[in-house]
Motif scaffolding. Sequence first.
Motif, mmCIF file in Angstrom:
data_model
loop_
_atom_site.group_PDB
_atom_site.id
_atom_site.type_symbol
_atom_site.label_atom_id
_atom_site.label_comp_id
_atom_site.label_asym_id
_atom_site.label_seq_id
_atom_site.Cartn_x
_atom_site.Cartn_y
_atom_site.Cartn_z
ATOM 1 N N HIS A 107 0.839 -1.197 0.000
ATOM 2 C CA HIS A 107 0.000 0.000 0.000
ATOM 3 C C HIS A 107 0.877 1.252 0.000
ATOM 4 N N PHE A 108 0.789 2.035 -1.064
ATOM 5 C CA PHE A 108 1.474 3.324 -1.138
ATOM 6 C C PHE A 108 0.521 4.393 -0.629
ATOM 7 N N LEU A 109 0.969 5.175 0.349
ATOM 8 C CA LEU A 109 0.143 6.202 0.966
ATOM 9 C C LEU A 109 0.393 7.584 0.380
ATOM 10 N N SER A 110 1.624 7.827 -0.069
ATOM 11 C CA SER A 110 1.976 9.120 -0.652
ATOM 12 C C SER A 110 3.176 8.905 -1.584
ATOM 13 N N PRO A 111 3.389 9.776 -2.571
ATOM 14 C CA PRO A 111 2.675 11.022 -2.831
ATOM 15 C C PRO A 111 1.291 10.827 -3.432
ATOM 16 N N LYS A 112 1.019 9.601 -3.953
ATOM 17 C CA LYS A 112 -0.317 9.238 -4.421
ATOM 18 C C LYS A 112 -0.644 7.858 -3.879
ATOM 19 N N THR A 113 -1.907 7.595 -3.659
ATOM 20 C CA THR A 113 -2.290 6.282 -3.156
ATOM 21 C C THR A 113 -2.336 5.273 -4.300
ATOM 22 N N ALA A 114 -1.832 4.083 -4.019
ATOM 23 C CA ALA A 114 -1.843 2.995 -4.994
ATOM 24 C C ALA A 114 -1.622 1.698 -4.234
ATOM 25 N N THR A 115 -2.073 0.598 -4.800
ATOM 26 C CA THR A 115 -1.877 -0.708 -4.174
ATOM 27 C C THR A 115 -1.402 -1.716 -5.208
ATOM 28 N N VAL A 116 -0.292 -2.379 -4.898
ATOM 29 C CA VAL A 116 0.194 -3.489 -5.710
ATOM 30 C C VAL A 116 -0.140 -4.776 -4.966
ATOM 31 N N GLU A 117 -0.798 -5.718 -5.644
ATOM 32 C CA GLU A 117 -1.143 -6.999 -5.033
ATOM 33 C C GLU A 117 -0.385 -8.115 -5.727
ATOM 34 N N ILE A 118 0.163 -9.026 -4.917
ATOM 35 C CA ILE A 118 0.856 -10.210 -5.426
ATOM 36 C C ILE A 118 0.095 -11.420 -4.926
ATOM 37 N N SER A 119 -0.316 -12.278 -5.851
ATOM 38 C CA SER A 119 -1.127 -13.428 -5.457
ATOM 39 C C SER A 119 -0.829 -14.623 -6.359
#
Length: 199
Positions: A107-119
């Motif tokens: 979970h990236f909180l800053s400078p922009k929010t983004a989520t990378v998922e590994i499954s």
Amino acid sequence: KNIFRYLDKPVPDDLSIPVISEGIGTPFTSPKEFLEVKFDGRDSNYFEWIGAGKFDVKSEKGAMDSDAELIMEKIFFGFDLNNFFLRINMVDDVKDVLDENKRIAVHFLSPKTATVEISRNSENKFHASLNGTALDSIAVNKILEFGIGFDKLGFSQREVVQFYVELLEGKHPKERAPSGAPLSFEVPDDEFEVKSWHV
């Protein structure tokens, strides 16, 4: 956050920012030099991650029950001029930990929010995605390694990045690292290594 997950609703980004006392931080080392990563999921070259930032999950004191059995062990993070790299070591081989029900979320909180998922999918293959879009640079074996371009994340040089890693079982968080303040670094520019040598 669990209430939102239970209701199958998006979790507001504000709830991902930990509430901590001023002056209390997360003990980690910052990246020192550009990395050249070969994505093979193995600890095959000692020097490959030697210039990375490092967080030892066990180093957080008082943030979690000392009797709890941790799954994640160490997190390495770094970059070259254009890409962010992450490595996760677990107590057991990552390929044996992640199954169809367990996944990693960065979970990236800053400078922009983004989520990378590994499954792992039903065909027993590992894949990574950024907000649902597939990524190519990933390897899962003994360790987990992946990379993503700063441009895909929408990050610019000299912006400060904050992030944390979560191990999820189904919709529920099983483990978070760090459990307190997030890890952070500054997106590098051409002078990063020169400035690092003078620190």
